[in-house]
Design a protein around this motif. Structure first.
Motif, PDB file in Angstrom:
ATOM      1  N   GLN A   1      24.940  63.619  53.958  1.00 19.54           N
ATOM      2  CA  GLN A   1      25.774  63.472  52.772  1.00 19.54           C
ATOM      3  C   GLN A   1      27.249  63.440  53.162  1.00 19.54           C
ATOM      4  OE1 GLN A   1      24.906  62.781  49.747  1.00 19.54           O
ATOM      5  NE2 GLN A   1      26.995  62.849  48.922  1.00 19.54           N
ATOM      6  N   TRP A   2      27.601  64.236  54.184  1.00 19.10           N
ATOM      7  CA  TRP A   2      29.002  64.232  54.629  1.00 19.10           C
ATOM      8  C   TRP A   2      29.397  62.843  55.117  1.00 19.10           C
ATOM      9  CZ3 TRP A   2      31.246  62.816  59.198  1.00 19.10           C
ATOM     10  CH2 TRP A   2      32.599  63.113  59.345  1.00 19.10           C
ATOM     11  N   HIS A   3      28.521  62.169  55.857  1.00 21.19           N
ATOM     12  CA  HIS A   3      28.840  60.837  56.362  1.00 21.19           C
ATOM     13  C   HIS A   3      29.037  59.851  55.209  1.00 21.19           C
ATOM     14  CE1 HIS A   3      27.024  62.564  60.054  1.00 21.19           C
ATOM     15  NE2 HIS A   3      27.874  61.766  60.679  1.00 21.19           N
ATOM     16  N   ARG A   4      28.185  59.962  54.188  1.00 18.82           N
ATOM     17  CA  ARG A   4      28.333  59.055  53.043  1.00 18.82           C
ATOM     18  C   ARG A   4      29.655  59.301  52.327  1.00 18.82           C
ATOM     19  NH1 ARG A   4      22.681  59.905  53.103  1.00 18.82           N
ATOM     20  NH2 ARG A   4      22.831  61.820  51.881  1.00 18.82           N
ATOM     21  N   GLU A   5      30.011  60.552  52.145  1.00 19.50           N
ATOM     22  CA  GLU A   5      31.283  60.870  51.484  1.00 19.50           C
ATOM     23  C   GLU A   5      32.464  60.473  52.357  1.00 19.50           C
ATOM     24  OE1 GLU A   5      31.090  64.976  50.538  1.00 19.50           O
ATOM     25  OE2 GLU A   5      29.581  64.726  48.948  1.00 19.50           O
ATOM     26  N   PHE A   6      32.313  60.610  53.660  1.00 20.06           N
ATOM     27  CA  PHE A   6      33.385  60.192  54.562  1.00 20.06           C
ATOM     28  C   PHE A   6      33.643  58.696  54.409  1.00 20.06           C
ATOM     29  CE2 PHE A   6      34.543  58.184  58.595  1.00 20.06           C
ATOM     30  CZ  PHE A   6      35.702  58.856  58.909  1.00 20.06           C
ATOM     31  N   GLY A   7      32.556  57.897  54.362  1.00 17.06           N
ATOM     32  CA  GLY A   7      32.722  56.466  54.187  1.00 17.06           C
ATOM     33  C   GLY A   7      33.408  56.118  52.881  1.00 17.06           C
TER      34      GLY A   7
END
Length: 784
Positions: free
Chosen positions: A750-756
């Motif tokens: 989820q962190w990677h998706r929010e980072f993007g």
């Protein structure tokens, strides 16, 4: 029903509460049908059984004498013979492999079968009666010779302790596809061939555990490895065309043993000892090196060359560039013109009647001035003699051997020894780069290395470091630096830092001094249950990912890892982890925010751990390049070190980036990234949200006061965390994803998706959206 002994290949060792190995390396007996079933591991078979046992440890030759004494000599029940494709090339398809297998079986005694491997095939037959292990190697060698007119058997198959992979073992995460023809096997009587069998005589311990330290090699010893620069400099064992460091090591050992007629396994292993230690991410280790060395020496001892007989086999291969460099320094003055002709393969003189006599005159001069094996001189003169058509190559090879033997019979002059030694190992080296010290040869190490010195200390360093191992008399007393460099020295043209290398190693081929940095401190491997429990809590939602990353953290020579980003509340031990990891190298971690936001970054040579405590901070002036800088730091294996008033110097190694923060904004990059750019960040970040219970666990252990100097001492010396990390490295098998550029890769969260999502939208996308909005406002149709 025929029985086969199988050893499951365990990727991760099992350990009991006391930290001892459980169930590792145990051979179990199975039925033949099970032998062809798909396996869950990279399972291996052995050809022997121990009488009265269904489960027993894997054996090596050193155990044979003891087992014979107690009446349990292993019996070889099976023949396994490897037949490889040329250059170990894989099969283009199973159809081709099947035809090759059928053709090979056709030329074997009735009842034999076989199966295909990835890059060859394996012939199989049960033996009845079985052979005692002491006679097995002798029988297998003669059986291979019996098949040789039609089948090219790999001689490595003749060792009765050899492991053979099952036809459907699981390798690199996939079950191998194999064709097995084993239904019509019938026992093979080993005695019907009339072979004369000889017992292999070895004392207990001859093939036991590897010695704790290598032999200190002399410079004369290193002449047998003159073309192996990576071995002399202690660099990792290179991979061959088939991608295997193991095969390179094996062929290199065989070449060295043949050149020096070496039958001492300890001496032979010492040539590659440092390189094997430097080879990470491979199954090649000191134990494997020892087994290879003992096997090669045994082959060498079984057919020693006659001291007087000439070798009629012409040496193959061309001279490597480094070998030409060895000859260049010996061919000076009048002989310098001949060096260019030899290297270009031109006639040595314009008068054809003088071809032979002039060639032999130059050859004698070169042999008398140097100390290399006969095959090196032959390979240097071969192209010229081929162009001249005189002398004939067999005559040239015989003369090379004669001159080398003559040189050895008459001994070596002091002047020639000194010249050959200094040419290969300059005693003092200078570098024109401003601010660079002198380098002094250290003969007390093996391979030889260099240490920095100065004009003030050079005489003292010569006495303590250089003189002890010199094979000739020399004295620096009363000499100025210019005279020392003229008589005993050389020049360094370029500098390079090398992660994980001990000392400084000089590469004469390109006049480069490789300065070792990031040397691991001596640390014993020890399992600490309290550290393990804390790491389990710190690993939160991805404990396995954290342990994989930590198990690979020391492979800084050539194995990149993704960065590790741990988010968690204060008190869970984020700084403790950074200090504990960096203590493996005995220095504090490098501060990411200080180093990456500065024009000068010399700190990266002190420790490979680049630590962003409380997240990465990005200066406004560095905003545009921060993400690119991060990606290159994580994935690159060549970086540049910038120091004040000095030229940039390459650092060869893989840095480790550790990010710890209380929130999810530890990478506050503000650039517009496309899909590929965001994917690149995902692969480079292993994001872990720690379990808050880690803070309670540390508090119950006494906090920083209670555990600080035990787990990660303030002196930066290795503590319990470092010992546990070394234990993880030695006992945890990490399998990188197929095709991955990192040993450990980030996983989408989820962190990677929010980072993007936080990276914004590319300007080109905004232009399209703006144009569509304008059309919509003007009433244009078909804009939805």
């Amino acid at each position: 029903m025929h029985k086969i002994a199988v050893l499951p290949h365990l990727h991760v060792r099992g350990w009991d509460g006391a930290g001892s190995a459980v169930g590792c390396g145990m051979v179990r007996v199975i039925d033949l049908p099970t032998f062809c079933d798909p396996q869950e591991t990279d399972a291996m078979a052995v050809s022997y059984l121990v009488p009265g046992e269904d489960v027993f440890p894997r054996l090596n030759t050193s155990a044979l004498s003891t087992l014979i004494e107690v009446g349990q000599e292993p019996l070889v029940h099976w023949v396994f013979l490897d037949v490889d494709n040329p250059d170990h090339q894989p099969w283009p398809d199973l159809g081709t492999a099947t035809l090759a297998l059928l053709e090979a079986i056709e030329h074997t005694p009735e009842g034999m079968g076989g199966y295909t491997t990835r890059a060859g095939l394996r012939l199989v037959a049960p033996l009845d009666p079985p052979l005692p292990a002491s006679l097995a190697n002798s029988w297998l060698e003669q059986f291979g010779a019996y098949l040789s007119p039609h089948v090219d058997v790999d001689p490595a198959s003749y060792e009765w302790t050899r492991l053979m992979r099952l036809p459907c073992a699981k390798r690199d995460g996939q079950v191998l596809e194999s064709i097995a023809l084993l239904d019509d096997l019938s026992p093979l009587d080993p005695h019907v061939f009339g072979f004369k069998l000889e017992a292999r005589s070895r004392e207990v311990g001859d093939w036991g555990d590897a010695p704790p330290e290598p032999v200190i090699l002399t410079w004369q010893d290193w002449q047998y490895a003159s073309d192996l620069a990576w071995a002399r400099q202690g660099r990792p064992v290179p991979k061959g065309i088939e991608g295997s460091s193991y095969r390179t090591a094996k062929t290199s050992l065989a070449r060295i043993a043949a050149r020096g007629n070496i039958t001492d396994a300890h001496l032979l292993a010492s040539f590659l000892w440092e390189s094997v230690l430097a080879t990470s991410g491979s199954s090649l280790d000191i134990a494997t090196l020892w087994k290879l060395s003992t096997w090669v020496c045994d082959q060498q001892a079984s057919s020693p060359p006659s001291p007087t007989a000439k070798d009629d086999t012409l040496p193959a291969g061309e001279l490597a560039e480094e070998e030409w460099s060895l000859l260049r320094v010996a061919m000076t003055g009048r002989d310098s013109i001949y060096f260019g002709k030899l290297k270009d393969g031109l006639p040595i003189t314009s008068r054809s009647p003088d071809y032979e006599s002039r060639t032999y005159t130059v050859l004698r001069s070169v042999v008398s001035e140097t100390d290399y094996p006969a095959d090196l001189y032959f390979r240097a003169f071969r192209a010229t003699c081929t162009a001249q058509k005189k002398p004939l190559l067999p005559a040239l090879w015989e003369r090379c051997q004669d001159l080398v033997q003559e040189r050895e019979n008459h001994g070596e002059s002091e002047a020639r020894i000194r010249r050959a030694f200094v040419d290969a190992n300059p005693l003092t080296l200078s570098c024109p780069n401003p601010g660079t010290p002198l380098f002094q040869l250290d003969t007390t190490t093996t391979p030889y290395s260099y240490k920095t010195t100065s004009e003030t200390l050079i005489e003292l360093d010569f006495e303590t470091m250089t003189r002890p191992g010199l094979p000739f008399q020399a004295d620096y007393a009363g000499l100025n630096t210019r005279t020392i460099l003229r008589d005993f020295g050389g020049r360094v043209d370029t500098l390079a830092y090398t992660s994980g290398q001990r000392g400084c190693r000089f590469d004469a081929t390109n006049s480069t001094m490789h300065i070792g940095v990031h040397q691991l401190k001596p640390v014993k491997a020890a399992f600490h249950s309290d550290v393990h429990e804390w790491l389990t809590l710190l690993g939160g939602d991805d404990v396995e990912g954290l342990l994989d990353w930590l198990a690979c953290v020391t492979y800084t020579i050539d194995q990149p890892l993704c960065s590790l980003y741990i988010q968690g509340a204060p008190g869970i031990g984020k700084s403790l982890l950074g200090n504990g990891i960096s203590s493996l190298w005995g220095t504090p971690p490098v501060e990411y925010n200080k180093t990456m936001n500065s024009d000068f970054n010399a700190e990266v040579t002190t420790n490979p751990i680049v630590f962003a405590d409380e997240g990465i901070k990005v200066d406004r002036s560095n905003q545009a390049y921060a993400a690119l800088q991060f990606r290159n730091l994580v994935s690159g294996t060549t970086h540049y070190v910038n120091e004040k008033f000095k030229s940039p110097v390459p650092l060869r190694g893989a840095m480790r980036v550790l990010i710890c923060a209380n929130d999810e904004n530890g990478l506050p990059f503000k650039e517009s990234l496309g899909e590929d750019g965001i994917e690149a960040i995902i692969q480079r970040v292993l994001y872990i949200k720690a379990d808050p219970a880690a803070a309670d666990y540390l508090r119950n252990k006494g906090g920083r006061i209670g555990i600080g100097d035990t787990w990660a001492p303030s002196s930066n010396e290795p503590g319990a965390i470092a010992e546990h990390l070394v234990w993880l490295r030695d006992n945890r098998k990490v399998q990188p994803p197929a095709g991955a550029r990192f040993m450990v890769v980030g996983k989408p969260t989820q962190w990677h998706r929010e980072f993007g999502a936080r990276q914004g939208i590319k300007p080109s996308t905004l232009q399209v959206v703006f144009a569509l909005l304008k059309k919509s406002q003007s009433g244009a149709a078909n804009v939805g």
